[in-house]
Design an enzyme around this catalytic site. Structure first.
Site, PDB file in Angstrom:
ATOM      1  N   VAL A 117      36.665  43.755  32.982  1.00 28.66           N
ATOM      2  CA  VAL A 117      35.880  44.945  33.321  1.00 28.66           C
ATOM      3  C   VAL A 117      34.657  44.571  34.163  1.00 28.66           C
ATOM      4  O   VAL A 117      34.589  44.869  35.352  1.00 28.66           O
ATOM      5  CB  VAL A 117      35.449  45.694  32.032  1.00 28.66           C
ATOM      6  CG1 VAL A 117      34.446  46.800  32.365  1.00 28.66           C
ATOM      7  CG2 VAL A 117      36.681  46.289  31.344  1.00 28.66           C
ATOM      8  N   CYS A 118      33.709  43.895  33.534  1.00 25.04           N
ATOM      9  CA  CYS A 118      32.426  43.657  34.195  1.00 25.04           C
ATOM     10  C   CYS A 118      32.584  42.723  35.384  1.00 25.04           C
ATOM     11  O   CYS A 118      31.782  42.767  36.321  1.00 25.04           O
ATOM     12  CB  CYS A 118      31.430  43.091  33.190  1.00 25.04           C
ATOM     13  SG  CYS A 118      31.296  44.150  31.732  1.00 25.04           S
ATOM     14  N   VAL A 119      33.594  41.864  35.369  1.00 20.19           N
ATOM     15  CA  VAL A 119      33.878  40.999  36.513  1.00 20.19           C
ATOM     16  C   VAL A 119      34.876  41.671  37.451  1.00 20.19           C
ATOM     17  O   VAL A 119      34.624  41.823  38.646  1.00 20.19           O
ATOM     18  CB  VAL A 119      34.423  39.630  36.048  1.00 20.19           C
ATOM     19  CG1 VAL A 119      34.766  38.755  37.252  1.00 20.19           C
ATOM     20  CG2 VAL A 119      33.416  38.936  35.146  1.00 20.19           C
TER      21      VAL A 119
END
Lengths: 210, 210, 210, 210, 210, 210, 210, 210
Positions: A117-119
């Site tokens: 997600v965040c990457v």
């Protein structure tokens, strides 16, 4: 279909550190805590060593996600820092993207928690905008190996390159002669097995000097 | 060859749940039973949360394959539900395909049991018809890791994107501010490690209020 | 050297739940979060089902260790509950030991986080005092597999018996006829693979009734 | 770049079994011996069930490599069988290739020992000649997981599709109604977990008939 | 403290097969299904080969646990067979124990599903009564490796000996000359890797005879 | 046969650090380098925190084995330090044993490289002389997991207790109130996952104070 | 998009051995030391057997990285050998590249330590210059499996082919008849499992001759 | 219950090498072939180095089990060698036992293939006769890890000590000064990681001498 090796170039690259927060780090289980902490701090040291513009961002610092790891704050006291008000994909935060663009760099190193997600989201967004994107895989963590495998595949198929902090450092440094002591010290600080080699070597050098 | 990041969009997506039946679930050994049950139900909760059109299908419910998991039936009481008379590839079932087309969506989330057949076959069929296809890898299970690896490779090479239920939820939600309590509750219900963070946080908030 | 099989007996046994706190649970990495949560709640359900005297204890609830898991509090609203002011070994807390003794039981089930400390220490203390001690291994978690292996060996060599929640439930129940529906329901709730069997069975029964 | 799903079609496909010899099988360590034997024989049963033209080949049968597995010989008594005089890549054997071409099929299933040589070489050769090639990964074995991973990657990047015997069988069968008993029996014979489901189902059916 | 090696002796031993039922087998995940099926049938073949008195038992055959594996029924058509009405520990079933005692043997081989309950409970009961007990570990299965490790430790500490079907067969046979073809055939049938050796050997023998 | 729990007591214990040398550390492969370095330094910090008499020893410092890890030298500048002239078992070095005896302690913590030699030999020697011996398993490393398993079994069967640095620290500390900040700081420095909990906690406390 | 299988051809290929130095080898942990040593020497033997031009290079031989493995020096006494003064990517060393070009080969085999740097960098550089590049994956080592996976993906996506020493040898040899004894001896020397087959075969041949 | 550490003593020990035959070695899958070959030959070198009486035995050399590994024959040309006519437990062969007794030693090192039979049976027999028995675990191999775990447990519980070839060598050597070059050479030949350390050390020594 010819291949072009656009190497990481310290003058062309910026680093995005996404959501390395104390709460979210509790979720990372595809690395041991010692390994992961070391990997993240090694990447930070590389960015400082090569004076790479670095942009920090977090999500909901004041809630259960927790504050950004203090070592990162300390490493980049003057870096642009965006506590996103709600956007999950950091690239949806206009100020964050503006900061990325303000660096004027075309190569992006991305690391974060959690990987899929965040990457993955900002990686895919940046690829769409034409950036060359390099995922620092071992400074990015997630729930388990299965999740990681899926995330790596998605990013790789989209054109991102999968790297590690050590590979990033070496590709940036190019030649040991650029600063042998500095770079050697950086490696020794984060690769205990390499530090052991240095130890043995120096002890023997010392012995012969006596 | 430029890359276009066509994100999951809650208005563009439909979910296909294929053959999550009590008998077939006995065959799944690339996840622990607890993990797999949680993953499947998390995906169901995501579909409900975002009101994604969902289509259910099973094969030979009345035989050893067993009935669809009751939690799925309960989650989607009004969803189109196709007990296929024999087609192994759900996409060979005209009514199923008609229902997919009737949703009017161009993005398809697919999960099922077992991965290399009940998931891969309709995934490849849908890709051929021009759909953007996203495999929910951790809500799809099969006999062992080797089989899974082969199935993932085949689907990825054909153009499917490998995701997980958590990634799907986050890519759909886009911004926590859209419904912070609702989405947070969904995650807490399916990520015990995240629930723990919330727990600690709320307890401390409460303490300070006292 | 003859062996005596002193089985778990529901009239002779008490359960000690040690430090299942939201913060400490973040440290558990020898089980997946889904598996571990399920194991702990299954043990709680067993204790309730057999009306086993249960004693709860925590350490530093108000600090980073976090509060006891709310599901446990809810399961045992009237159980003796000791928030230890500082003792690491729960057995060093006099009130806790008094409560254990007050149960009048000679068999102790122990589960907790982390295994090599919060479980092992009271286990060894109780063994010294002559209790028969049964470690509920899968409702006890710790940092990694290596640490667990060492802790298991130490407790086993001291005379503790290594069990699991499922074994505990079955050894206590003795005979399905004592309450076939109750115990079956308990298992179905915590063993998804067993629930699937029941599902298939009941569907077929229903079909034949029609 | 649109994707075309050219499914395995029983009228378009031939099977190549390469070097499943008793000596070479001793080298296979990426599967347990029980699993691998089952996988190879399952593939053979599939070929017989769908009457797929099958071509057998071996290398140095009279030396340490040993004879072809007797079960394969028995399964395909009339199949073209080429004991290669020395060519490592079966595709370098003109008679073998002539036999493949003589089948008139455009889809090739390939399995063999060891994966990175006896499978990969003819797979790459056949791809070059325009065949659609499907590797039956779990009926192909080699020295270890690392070697397998490299071989899979090379074949996949060249355009081969990675499948398993179960996926092959299902993609060929298309619809259970084509022969429900025959195909079910085939699966039961090679999937003990599926056989168990059938067992339970039939016992219950029987009980209700009484 | 001297050690006495009371070897398995075919005249002194009985075999207890506990709850190898089609439903319960779905729960076994510490072996691959192929491996486990092979192990159980190998043990059955050993019992038949050495004419070891064998006692079968099941729990709730008519419910979700399913019927005993048909191969076992077929292997031991005349063996005492106890469908327990409810006792979880087979040793709590008086008829079962009477049958064990009626064999007049002092050594017991025990295998079953699941290890920590259906195997461990009668093993501990039999140890208490003075039997020499040998667990056939690889013909006994359970939910996962952690559960198995705990169960093995409990039984081993109580005095049971952990063996495997191959070890059992060899300890009973003592000397190949007692029946070289029979025992060799048994091994070849259940050890594919050993069958391969025989294959290579016989082919070469044949070649030289020509 | 009653069990006596002779707990680690900070007034009764000495620590032996055996052969943590830069060359020998290259051989350790049952831990990641990051994990192992952290474990060894955590044990050193524990010894300093509790002022436990510590004895250091090395073998062939001037050869390929390399010098003792500099962090250990720095941690224990005044500790007895024996560069053994050739004895493999440190207990064969009279001066080392004399130093151990001079501590007057009856409990010994032992850690070293490699486990089955540099740890196991002095552990067995010390057990013979009547010491209570505790192996700090995770600050001891060796070639691989198989070797470790064998070494652990040999020491455990001889009566040594298998512990970890975290268990040692907690068993020595007994009660957090003895020095909550000091011990908490020690843990935070070596348990990144615990440091994260503290981080989140403190941030929230701070927020509420504002 | 047709595929062209440009096989390894002994007249078209050169081998690059990069940084197999005694110090750096201490860092390799994705293979056991025995396996890795064997793989590297097997590759060297293949190069000698097929008289493939081989180029050696090292970095900082006089420092902690240590000297090139003596067996490699001995194997290629006359090979061009470049002790790079500082360039991390061997392809940045002009003399090295000149030597590669001087071979006149268009296919390059590359192996080295560590995979994501010393192998990946020259591999990507050579791809850019139009070489066909084959990574000898099992004669290349690095810190751990995660790092390896990332490096393999990066090279594979850029167009390198992942092979192993055994695959390389077989693809070069083409036909056993080219030198059956020589190639067989090479394999026997590096594949103990294959040597065993030969052993059994020859013993039996001998027996029949008697 | 005091513990007595009866160390391996080169004057008190004999080595039994049981059934290391080319066919049987094909069955070993709890070690990689490279690792296992190295372990067996390292043990042989240790026996020769310390001039330990060694007894060899095989079963059915002329059949599929194959001949003893030629390196062992070459290592011990004058050792008693018993080709057992049929006894599975070597201790059932009177001549073998007579040879063991004729050595006059009370300590026995045992290694063989497969662990749970060819090793475990004579180990248990020798324990019964009062020998001190040391299993060389890593020079003993079997079908898989599960089988090994069971065999180790049975032997350990009976009183055998689990060791490895490296531990055996070090416990026998006692003091490097007894022959520093000889023993160092032995280790370097079988521990590639140790050989690397020596390499680096010697190169540096040489450099300083220049």
């Amino acid at each position: 279909m010819s291949y072009s090796y656009n190497r990481l170039n310290k003058d062309d690259v910026a680093l995005l550190m996404v959501d390395h927060q104390s709460g979210l780090l509790s979720l990372v289980r595809d690395f041991s805590p010692d390994d992961f902490k070391n990997n993240v701090l090694a990447l930070a040291d590389i960015a400082k060593f090569f004076e790479i513009p670095t942009i920090l961002t977090t999500s909901f610092e004041d809630g259960p996600n927790g504050p950004m790891v203090p070592e990162l704050k300390a490493a980049f006291p003057d870096a642009p820092y965006f506590a996103r008000p709600g956007q999950i994909n950091a690239w949806d935060n206009e100020e964050f993207v503006a900061a990325v663009k303000a660096t004027g760099k075309k190569q992006l190193l991305v690391a974060g928690v959690v990987t899929e997600v965040c990457v993955a989201f900002p990686v895919l967004s940046a690829l769409e905008e034409g950036y060359e994107v390099f995922v620092v895989t071992d400074a990015s963590g997630t729930f388990n190996q299965t999740t990681r495998d899926a995330a790596w595949d998605r990013m790789s198929q989209a054109g991102a390159q999968l790297m590690t902090w050590f590979g990033v450092g070496c590709e940036l440094h190019r030649d040991w002669r650029n600063d042998i002591e500095g770079f050697g010290g950086l490696l020794a600080g984060h690769l205990p097995a390499y530090a052991n080699l240095i130890q043995s070597y120096e002890q023997q050098s010392l012995a012969h000097k006596r």
